[in-house]
Design a protein around this motif. Structure first.
Motif, PDB file in Angstrom:
ATOM      1  N   ALA A  41       0.843  -1.201   0.000  1.00 15.18           N
ATOM      2  CA  ALA A  41       0.000   0.000   0.000  1.00 15.18           C
ATOM      3  C   ALA A  41       0.879   1.252   0.000  1.00 15.18           C
ATOM      4  O   ALA A  41       1.677   1.440   0.910  1.00 15.18           O
ATOM      5  CB  ALA A  41      -0.899  -0.001   1.231  1.00 15.18           C
ATOM      6  N   GLY A  57       3.137  -1.518   4.063  1.00 18.88           N
ATOM      7  CA  GLY A  57       2.684  -0.155   3.820  1.00 18.88           C
ATOM      8  C   GLY A  57       3.849   0.809   3.858  1.00 18.88           C
ATOM      9  O   GLY A  57       4.841   0.580   4.552  1.00 18.88           O
ATOM     10  N   GLY A  94       0.179   4.459   3.482  1.00 19.81           N
ATOM     11  CA  GLY A  94      -0.198   3.051   3.377  1.00 19.81           C
ATOM     12  C   GLY A  94      -0.098   2.318   4.713  1.00 19.81           C
ATOM     13  O   GLY A  94      -0.807   1.331   4.940  1.00 19.81           O
ATOM     14  N   THR A  95       0.755   2.814   5.621  1.00 16.97           N
ATOM     15  CA  THR A  95       0.833   2.198   6.942  1.00 16.97           C
ATOM     16  C   THR A  95      -0.409   2.561   7.750  1.00 16.97           C
ATOM     17  O   THR A  95      -0.975   1.730   8.435  1.00 16.97           O
ATOM     18  CB  THR A  95       2.089   2.660   7.718  1.00 16.97           C
ATOM     19  N   GLN A 123       5.560  -2.001   8.337  1.00 15.72           N
ATOM     20  CA  GLN A 123       5.225  -0.581   8.205  1.00 15.72           C
ATOM     21  C   GLN A 123       6.490   0.256   8.012  1.00 15.72           C
ATOM     22  O   GLN A 123       7.328   0.330   8.904  1.00 15.72           O
ATOM     23  CB  GLN A 123       4.451  -0.122   9.451  1.00 15.72           C
TER      24      GLN A 123
END
Ligand SMILES: *[C@@H]1O[C@H](CO)[C@@H](O)[C@H](O)[C@H]1NC(C)=O
Ligand SMILES: *[C@@H]1O[C@H](CO)[C@@H](O)[C@H](O)[C@H]1NC(C)=O
Ligand SMILES: *[C@@H]1O[C@H](CO)[C@@H](O)[C@H](O)[C@H]1NC(C)=O
Ligand SMILES: *[C@@H]1O[C@H](CO)[C@@H](O)[C@H](O)[C@H]1NC(C)=O
Length: 407
Positions: A78, A165, A169-170, A192
């Motif tokens: 992400a 992510g 995204g995280t 992350q």
């Protein structure tokens, strides 16, 4: 500075509303993947609220034909706020996260959020319509992430996946599991990179932008209520070029190093030959409401849902104030990769926000990387050694019979 961020914000809106142009890619994200010799599948994902987003899949590495019977764990990546999936393959294969992982025997899926280059469709709304852009982090976590996770599991027939992510995204990963705890069973671990809390401890231009936000909040509210939401485009060919033509703005190397240098420490390891390609792909769009959501969380130092207004809040949340996200609900192993030189996610952010919100026992590893800027986690020439080989080793330890480079 206040005037400057104000100008930047409205220049961006001006650009997208009045001066919006169709951007032409010399080399689309799709070409970049296939030109490096990787297989690509594009899976169409329909979210519960009607957005149609492309999920990219690189099912195996370039040295494999994908036919072996070995096992490829699925990873969903992400990206951050300024872009789509292409952020994960800006560099040559040895230093592009998506390619490093595919070559390591992983089945790689790349998320494009709504509003980015590969997420500009909806079953009824057109991107020219303000309503299309009325989304915040809440919608990414409530709709885009779950729909993408379910698609990955359906396509691979697996029961769970790993989440990687970067930056925003995280946050989307944390929020998804916090608000929808049943997804804890579908995610094996969160990796992350440059983990985002509220961004309330950011340094550089971001700090000034958020200070400005506090001071111009009545104006921002007026904008939000009267005009709705708009697309905001990041990148060299839009706001950036117009501002750089205006000489007072061209100070301290901003126009040479990219607008990004206002927001991040200068990356020490970026492969400068890639810069033009980098900008050709990084200018995906997002919604102004996403930035307002970040500004709100930064100002209040709380990870919470978007504060619309008391009436809409009541309808959405059953209360007049936006509820905080409850990170106690997150129940999967979390690995944090961070750096003291990252201006967006500072050590204070990790200590005062993220580690305070997560349950202690799920935080499995914190890896501090020296001299990394926020973008370096995914763009640095040594990101394989520093970030992605360590991640694939952690995955390999948990997965029996996982594929190797040539399998
Ligand atoms: C993979 O195997 C199938 C049959 O099992 C075959 O038809 C196909 O050509 C193979 N693909 C490659 C790239 O070798
Ligand atoms: C910004 O200023 C530098 C000199 O300080 C100049 O070389 C460069 O061309 C300028 N950039 C733009 C986009 O005008
Ligand atoms: C930077 O990218 C170019 C082009 O792919 C490559 O030839 C060069 O080796 C890279 N430099 C570093 C330091 O990785
Ligand atoms: C957050 O979730 C936990 C369970 O995961 C619950 O015990 C706690 O009461 C929740 N906190 C709030 C403020 O709702």
């Amino acid at each position: 500075m206040l005037a400057c961020s104000f100008l930047l914000f409205f220049a961006a809106i001006y650009h997208s509303v009045i001066g919006g142009v169709d951007r032409v890619f010399n080399n689309s994200a799709i070409d970049v993947i296939t030109n490096w010799g990787y297989p690509l599948e594009i899976h169409i994902v329909l979210t519960k609220d009607g957005y149609i987003i492309d999920l990219f899949r690189i099912p195996h590495g370039r040295f494999s034909n994908g036919n072996s019977s070995c096992h490829r764990p699925a990873v969903l990546m992400a990206p951050g706020v300024v872009g789509g999936a292409s952020q994960f393959f800006l560099n040559p294969p040895e230093s592009s996260p998506a390619f490093i992982l595919a070559d390591a025997g992983i089945d790689v899926f790349l998320l494009n959020y709504r509003g980015t280059t590969y997420g500009k469709r909806h079953i009824t709304l057109q991107p020219g319509n303000n309503k299309f852009w009325q989304f915040t982090l809440d919608e990414l976590a409530k709709y885009d992430a779950p729909a993408a996770i379910n698609k990955v599991l359906a396509v691979t027939g697996k029961k769970s996946l790993y989440w990687i992510g970067h930056s925003q995204g995280t946050a989307v990963g944390f929020m998804t599991l916090a608000d929808n705890p049943k997804y804890n069973r579908k995610v094996k671990a969160l990796f992350q990179l440059g983990p985002a809390g509220t961004s309330g401890y950011a340094k550089g231009m971001m700090r000034f932008a958020f200070l400005a936000f506090k001071n111009i909040k009545p104006l921002v509210d007026l904008y939000r209520i009267a005009l709705g939401s708009h697309e905001i485009i990041f990148g060299q060919d839009s706001v950036y070029i117009s501002l750089c033509e205006f000489s007072p703005f061209n100070v301290s190397g901003v126009c040479e190093h990219g607008i990004y240098s206002l927001f991040d420490s200068l990356t020490i390891s970026l492969n400068a030959t890639q810069e033009s390609e980098l900008f050709a792909h990084e200018h995906s769009g997002t919604s102004t409401w996403i930035l307002l959501h970040w500004a709100q969380m930064a100002a209040r130092q709380t990870v919470e849902h978007m504060d619309h207004n008391p009436i809409i809040n009541l309808v959405r949340y059953g209360q007049e104030t936006p509820p905080p996200y409850n990170y106690t609900n997150i129940n999967v192993p979390v690995y944090l990769f961070w750096s003291k030189d990252d201006w967006m996610t500072t050590a204070e952010e990790i200590e005062h926000i993220i580690l305070k919100m997560l349950r202690k026992e799920i935080v499995k590893g914190g890896r501090e990387i020296p001299r990394y800027s926020h973008a370096d986690f995914i763009e640095a020439t040594d990101c394989a050694d520093m970030v992605f080989n360590p991640i694939s080793e952690i995955i390999r330890k948990q997965e029996i019979g996982m594929c190797d480079l040539y399998e």
